[in-house]
Design a protein around this motif. Structure first.
Motif, PDB file in Angstrom:
ATOM      1  N   GLU A 170       0.969  -1.032   0.408  1.00 23.15           N
ATOM      2  CA  GLU A 170      -0.091   0.067   0.076  1.00 23.15           C
ATOM      3  C   GLU A 170       0.585   1.912   0.042  1.00 23.15           C
ATOM      4  N   ARG A 175      -0.341   7.975  -1.982  1.00 16.13           N
ATOM      5  CA  ARG A 175      -1.901   7.283  -1.598  1.00 16.13           C
ATOM      6  C   ARG A 175      -2.006   8.002  -0.562  1.00 16.13           C
ATOM      7  N   THR A 178     -12.820   3.044   1.044  1.00 15.21           N
ATOM      8  CA  THR A 178     -12.403   3.997   0.147  1.00 15.21           C
ATOM      9  C   THR A 178     -12.394   5.359   1.191  1.00 15.21           C
ATOM     10  N   ASP A 198      -7.781   5.727   0.524  1.00 15.43           N
ATOM     11  CA  ASP A 198      -6.625   4.337  -0.166  1.00 15.43           C
ATOM     12  C   ASP A 198      -6.546   3.354   0.994  1.00 15.43           C
TER      13      ASP A 198
END
Length: 404
Positions: free
Chosen positions: A140, A145, A219, A232
């Motif tokens: 991730e 992000r 989300t 994210d």
């Protein structure tokens, strides 16, 4: 053949089996761990390992060869399903049954998780506790992000520091009025708030999470002040709880962890406990310490006693946290403090926060100030205290301060 079985293959468990062999115990010795990995260090997980500055082999406390050479039988990746105290047997999830003469519980602690009804089971929601947790979330971490961190304790702040360092867009929310409210004075909270904001972390205090948003994967989030955030992924750092379920099911006394005496014995004289999972007597109270030093020191005392000794565990609490280029070192326990004094260190950005309770020093937080930390730690361990007046005299160097 029955011998000593140690349940929990973390820092305390690994230390305990090593110390047992050092104390001359030559009987059957078995170490059981729910995780599939060799015992490893946890503190680097959320720092150097997540940053990619440490490989997995360096996390291991000892290589496989150590356990082979010391005749320690390992059962890894096999959770314990029960303890039969009458039969002196431990049952494992793979169907194995282990007989014991003496048993040690070093089960550690487990992270608090978000309830499923508010999105805690969505994909992209991570805890920070195990090697598997970190490996799962590592993909991730791409610059730009958006990550939401829930919780402003040390776990959340360390995660925020790593995320910001790796170029992510970081928002941290803390339900309490301020970060570190449970564990530190306002002055320490302010220091770390300023530090994180200087690195671009968006910090929201006094704001709780209402629910996470998403179908299969997260989300975003809805906060209890009505705000909506896009995210994210999410990192949850809302504290840990002692892993006492197996002990409780076996009928052992629990009290904020597995209750032990000064020798590490539980309510069953043939079962001991050490580390994060247990509470023990300390200066007229009962405490549970969540730290590597406590896990090591207590496990060594318990090993000595399981090998036939009679040593009391006297805790010397100290902790640390690494965030960006700041090393926080803590000595003592600040519970019940009624006075706080802040001293600037010799280097830019260095600072120490001194806690007093009824006129006696009880703890010190030192940020990039190892001299203040070592001085305070030495005084606390010797049972000495400077006067608050002298500590508050910022013109007086610490080496000139007298104690009583």
């Amino acid at each position: 053949m029955a011998g000593i079985v140690v349940i929990g293959a973390g820092q305390a468990g690994a230390t305990l089996v090593e110390k047992l062999r050092a104390e001359g115990y030559d009987g059957t010795l078995t170490l059981v761990g729910a995780e599939p990995h060799l015992p490893y260090q946890r503190p680097p997980l959320s720092k150097k390992y997540l940053l990619g500055e440490m490989d997995v082999e360096r996390l291991y406390l000892r290589p496989q060869s150590f356990y082979d050479e010391n005749d320690v039988e390992l059962h890894l990746g096999t959770p314990v399903t029960g303890i039969d105290r009458a039969a002196r047997e431990v049952s494992l999830a793979d169907g194995t049954t282990l007989r014991y003469l003496k048993l040690a519980l070093t089960t550690g602690s487990a992270p608090r998780l978000l309830p499923e009804e508010i999105g805690g089971k969505l994909q992209g929601v991570y805890a920070v506790r195990t090697l598997s947790d970190i490996d799962a979330m590592s993909p991730e971490f791409a610059p730009g992000r958006r990550v939401l961190i829930v919780g402003g304790g040390y776990i959340g702040l360390e995660a925020a520091a790593v995320c910001a360092t790796k170029g992510l867009d970081v928002t941290l929310i803390e339900m309490a009025d301020r970060i570190l409210q449970r564990v530190a004075a306002r002055e320490t909270s302010a220091y770390f708030r300023n530090l994180h904001q200087a690195h671009g972390v968006h910090m929201m205090e006094g704001v709780g999470l209402k629910r996470l948003i998403g179908e299969a994967r997260v989300t975003g989030a809805e906060l209890n002040n009505g705000a909506h955030l896009d995210a994210d992924f999410v990192i949850v750092g809302v504290g840990i709880v002692p892993d006492q379920a197996v002990a409780e099911a076996a009928g052992l006394d629990v009290e904020n962890g597995i209750r032990v005496d000064a020798y590490g014995r539980t309510s069953d004289p043939d079962i001991f406990a050490a580390g994060d999972c247990c509470s023990f007597p300390h200066r007229g109270a009962r405490v549970r310490l969540e730290s590597v030093p406590n896990a090591i020191d207590q496990a060594e005392v318990v090993a000595t006693n399981m090998a036939g000794g009679s040593a009391e565990y006297v805790a010397k609490p100290w902790f640390w946290s690494d965030q960006y280029d700041v090393k926080l070192q803590i000595a003592g326990l600040n519970a019940g403090y009624d006075q706080v004094i802040v001293r600037a260190g010799q280097k830019p950005g260095a600072q120490s926060v001194w806690y007093f309770r009824e006129g006696r020093l009880c703890a010190v937080d030192a940020m990039n100030d190892p001299r203040a930390y070592m001085t305070g730690k030495r005084w606390l361990e010797a049972g000495l205290s400077p006067s608050a007046c002298d500590i508050g005299n910022l013109e007086m160097e610490l080496k000139a301060v007298t104690t009583a």
